[in-house]
Design an enzyme around this catalytic site. Sequence first.
Site, short mmCIF file in Angstrom:
data_model
loop_
_atom_site.label_atom_id
_atom_site.label_comp_id
_atom_site.label_asym_id
_atom_site.label_seq_id
_atom_site.Cartn_x
_atom_site.Cartn_y
_atom_site.Cartn_z
N ASP A 1 2.67 -14.71 -7.69
CA ASP A 1 1.66 -14.99 -6.67
C ASP A 1 1.19 -16.44 -6.82
OD1 ASP A 1 -0.42 -13.03 -4.85
OD2 ASP A 1 -1.11 -15.06 -5.34
N ILE A 2 1.01 -17.11 -5.70
CA ILE A 2 0.62 -18.53 -5.71
C ILE A 2 -0.80 -18.72 -6.23
CG2 ILE A 2 -0.38 -18.75 -3.39
CD1 ILE A 2 1.51 -21.19 -3.01
N ASN B 1 -2.20 -3.73 -0.38
CA ASN B 1 -3.27 -3.77 0.62
C ASN B 1 -2.67 -3.50 2.00
OD1 ASN B 1 -5.27 -4.50 -1.28
ND2 ASN B 1 -4.52 -6.61 -1.24
N GLU C 1 -3.54 -9.74 3.84
CA GLU C 1 -3.50 -11.09 4.43
C GLU C 1 -2.12 -11.43 4.98
OE1 GLU C 1 -4.93 -13.60 1.31
OE2 GLU C 1 -7.03 -13.04 1.66
N VAL C 2 -1.08 -10.98 4.30
CA VAL C 2 0.28 -11.32 4.72
C VAL C 2 0.93 -10.06 5.30
CG1 VAL C 2 2.53 -12.19 4.00
CG2 VAL C 2 0.46 -13.10 2.93
N HIS D 1 3.93 -5.79 0.68
CA HIS D 1 4.07 -6.32 -0.69
C HIS D 1 3.24 -5.48 -1.63
CE1 HIS D 1 0.91 -8.50 1.49
NE2 HIS D 1 0.24 -8.56 0.35
N HIS E 1 1.36 -5.91 -5.26
CA HIS E 1 0.93 -6.81 -6.34
C HIS E 1 1.16 -6.07 -7.65
CE1 HIS E 1 -1.70 -9.41 -3.68
NE2 HIS E 1 -1.63 -8.33 -2.94
#
Length: 122
Positions: free
Chosen positions: A33-34, A91, A99-100, A104, A106
Amino acid sequence: MTYDSNNIFARILRGEIPCGKVYEDEFALAFHDINPQAPVHILVIPKGAYVSMNDFSARASEAEIAGLIRALGKVAEMAGVAADGWRALSNVGANGHQEVPHLHFHIFGGRRLGAMIGKADH
Ligand code: 5GP
């Protein structure tokens, strides 16, 4: 919700944007993760175009579902968090604070992660 093929993870999958790759196979890609929220914070995404778990659970093939779940386990092992414990989190949508809009998971680990969810914003 229709899939937006220009979302940031779609662009990472196409190699248009770099990522810190951790693992890749036929079904999944994993990368750091960025903006990490724990010593280990890795994102695991399916290669197929799925918005969220709503979409994936309805449309993905058995092989894609198995592939993504197996990738989660492999990445946790590779990241060195399997023995001490870790958290997988996905999420979904507005209430889930997604958000994206590409499914995905995490993977968090490397420290005591505390309670599962915090207080709501409002
Ligand atoms: P969400 O809130 O959708 O569950 O989480 C999206 C995650 O993607 C966030 O933790 C955010 O830091 C991460 N992220 C957003 N853009 C990028 C990017 O370009 N590269 C990487 N590696 N992570 C990103």
